[in-house]
Motif scaffolding. Structure first.
Motif, short mmCIF file in Angstrom:
data_model
loop_
_atom_site.label_atom_id
_atom_site.label_comp_id
_atom_site.label_asym_id
_atom_site.label_seq_id
_atom_site.Cartn_x
_atom_site.Cartn_y
_atom_site.Cartn_z
N PHE A 205 -30.40 37.31 35.44
CA PHE A 205 -30.14 38.31 36.48
C PHE A 205 -29.26 37.73 37.58
N MET A 208 -25.82 37.88 36.48
CA MET A 208 -25.28 39.25 36.51
C MET A 208 -24.92 39.69 37.92
N ARG A 209 -25.30 38.88 38.93
CA ARG A 209 -25.03 39.19 40.34
C ARG A 209 -25.73 40.49 40.77
N VAL A 210 -26.96 40.67 40.30
CA VAL A 210 -27.72 41.86 40.70
C VAL A 210 -28.86 41.51 41.65
N SER A 231 -28.68 44.92 48.65
CA SER A 231 -27.63 44.26 47.86
C SER A 231 -28.14 43.70 46.54
N GLY A 232 -29.27 44.21 46.07
CA GLY A 232 -29.79 43.78 44.79
C GLY A 232 -31.30 43.56 44.85
N THR A 278 -27.78 48.90 31.29
CA THR A 278 -28.29 48.57 32.62
C THR A 278 -28.33 49.76 33.59
N THR A 313 -31.05 48.57 44.73
CA THR A 313 -29.71 48.48 44.17
C THR A 313 -28.95 49.77 44.47
N SER A 314 -27.73 49.85 43.98
CA SER A 314 -26.91 51.04 44.20
C SER A 314 -27.48 52.27 43.51
N LYS A 315 -28.47 52.09 42.62
CA LYS A 315 -29.04 53.22 41.90
C LYS A 315 -30.16 53.93 42.67
#
Length: 423
Positions: A205, A208-210, A231-232, A278, A313-315
């Motif tokens: 992870f 993956m930069r998440v 930011s993750g 993802t 996250t952005s989701k």
């Protein structure tokens, strides 16, 4: 006619507390279990914070013998056994002795198990030391290791199995147990999930930069679901467990009932329509929620609280949109919503079960735990729901119905509806 299914036992090993009394107090307080981890810094991880359950040697010795502990180096097995046995004891259930109890089963999932044991095995095999591997390698590395371990401890003679569906694993396990009891194929099922911790689990992870890297000096601020500055996700680990039981059985033995499982739904977006390995297919997420409400036999307006997936996250904004569209509720009419990940991080395959335990405690004890670090609410979220729908402090109020969902890698979804028990 399907059996009614209730929850009679809870157990947990979470990053902010181990054991139900401590965990209930921690989530009411808004206590973070996220800390700086020196081993991640030493290995040059970008994200150097995480959530690891505070399992002491004294706690371990309540559940394992000295010999077992010398052989165990899978943290997931340790967490799963602690949570599972606590839930069984919490439910007031006996352990089978002379023969299996044919009405009791275990459905306990995991995503990644025994990574440290795999690493040890690889080195020893490559060095020609295969005979020094010990006798517990298979137990600690097979997906069903925890369910098998628990089934043996408790003497269960019904289905003993493990599921694995990424972040949706724990909620899916609960729904699989619900279906088995509702259909009359079991009386009691210990359901739950667990996950190992550490750099070999979390490294992918980080690559993956998440995961966030800006909060290594302020770890308790790192997990920021629904925040504009999110930011993750922060990596976490642990286990949660719930004993599901037919209502008739629970009443016959005068068991304490935490709440009722009304139903739920499991689906996949098929990695189509914007979904990928993802990212979730928004239509599938919305459909999962709608079908859960339909199967539970309630109306959208009945839901008092959403215990979201909400990973920081952005989701997150997309998830809020899906809830709003599925329930046809927005603004001040939107239910309260919170995210346990703000306190414990993302516990991966253990997330669903730990969060289900938290949701059931909210239902049983009439409170809504605070969602941390989202004072700067994301504008796409504030455009959909009223800001006061997200609690920043503990709220004490009656809770009747909770919707709990998790959405996982592979575009898989699970949503369950809990209701306060009504005789």
């Amino acid at each position: 006619m399907r059996n009614r299914v209730v929850i009679t036992g809870l157990g947990v090993a979470a990053p902010n507390a181990v054991g139900i009394p401590s965990f209930s107090a921690a989530i009411k307080e808004g206590k973070s279990g996220i800390s700086f981890l020196q081993d991640l810094a030493d290995l040059t991880f970008s994200c150097q914070v995480g959530g690891i359950p505070p399992v002491t040697e004294a706690i371990k010795h309540q559940y394992f013998t000295e010999l077992q502990l010398r052989q165990l180096n899978s943290s997931g097995v340790v967490y799963g056994v602690i949570a599972g046995v606590e839930a069984w004891q919490n439910a007031g259930l006996p352990i089978a002795t002379d023969e299996p109890d044919w009405e009791n089963g275990v459905i306990f999932g995991t995503g990644v198990l025994g990574v440290d044991k795999f690493r040890e095995s690889i080195y020893k095999v490559d060095q020609g030391q295969v005979r020094r591997l010990g006798s517990t390698v298979v137990l600690q590395t097979m997906t069903s290791g925890v369910s098998a371990y628990l089934g043996g401890i408790l003497g269960c003679g019904n289905q003993i199995t493990a599921n694995s569906s990424a972040c949706a694993t724990g909620t899916e396990a609960l729904l699989l147990a619900y279906d088995r009891i509702a259909n009359g194929n079991a009386t009691r099922i210990l359901s739950g999930s667990c996950n190992d911790h550490g750099p070999y689990v979390w490294g992918g992870f980080d690559a993956m930069r998440v995961m966030p890297y800006q909060y290594n000096d302020s770890p308790q601020q790192a997990s920021r679901p629904m925040s504009a500055s999110a930011s993750g996700f922060v990596p976490g680990s642990g286990a949660g467990a719930l004993v599901l039981e037919s209502l008739d059985s629970a009443l016959a033995r005068n068991a304490h009932i935490y709440g009722e499982v009304l139903g739920g739904h499991i689906n996949s977006g098929g990695q189509r329509g914007g979904g990928s390995m993802t990212a979730p297919n928004a239509v599938a997420v919305k459909r999962c929620i709608q079908k859960a409400v339909e199967q539970a036999g309630i109306q959208e307006k009945d839901i008092d609280l959403i215990d979201g997936h909400l990973t920081a996250t952005s989701k997150d904004a997309a998830e809020i949109t899906a809830w709003s569209e599925a329930l046809q509720r927005s603004g001040a009419d939107f239910p309260y919503i919170n995210s346990l990940k703000s306190m414990v991080g993302h516990c991966l395959s253990a997330a669903g079960s730990i969060e289900c335990v938290a949701a059931v405690l909210e239902l049983s004890e009439d409170f809504i735990y605070p969602s941390l670090n989202c004072e700067d609410l994301h504008p796409d979220i504030s455009a959909i729901i009223a800001p006061d729908r997200i609690p920043h402090q503990l709220i004490q109020r009656p809770i009747n119905v909770i919707a709990k969902a998790n959405f996982g890698f592979g575009d898989v979804n699970a949503c369950v509806i809990f209701r306060k028990f009504q005789p």
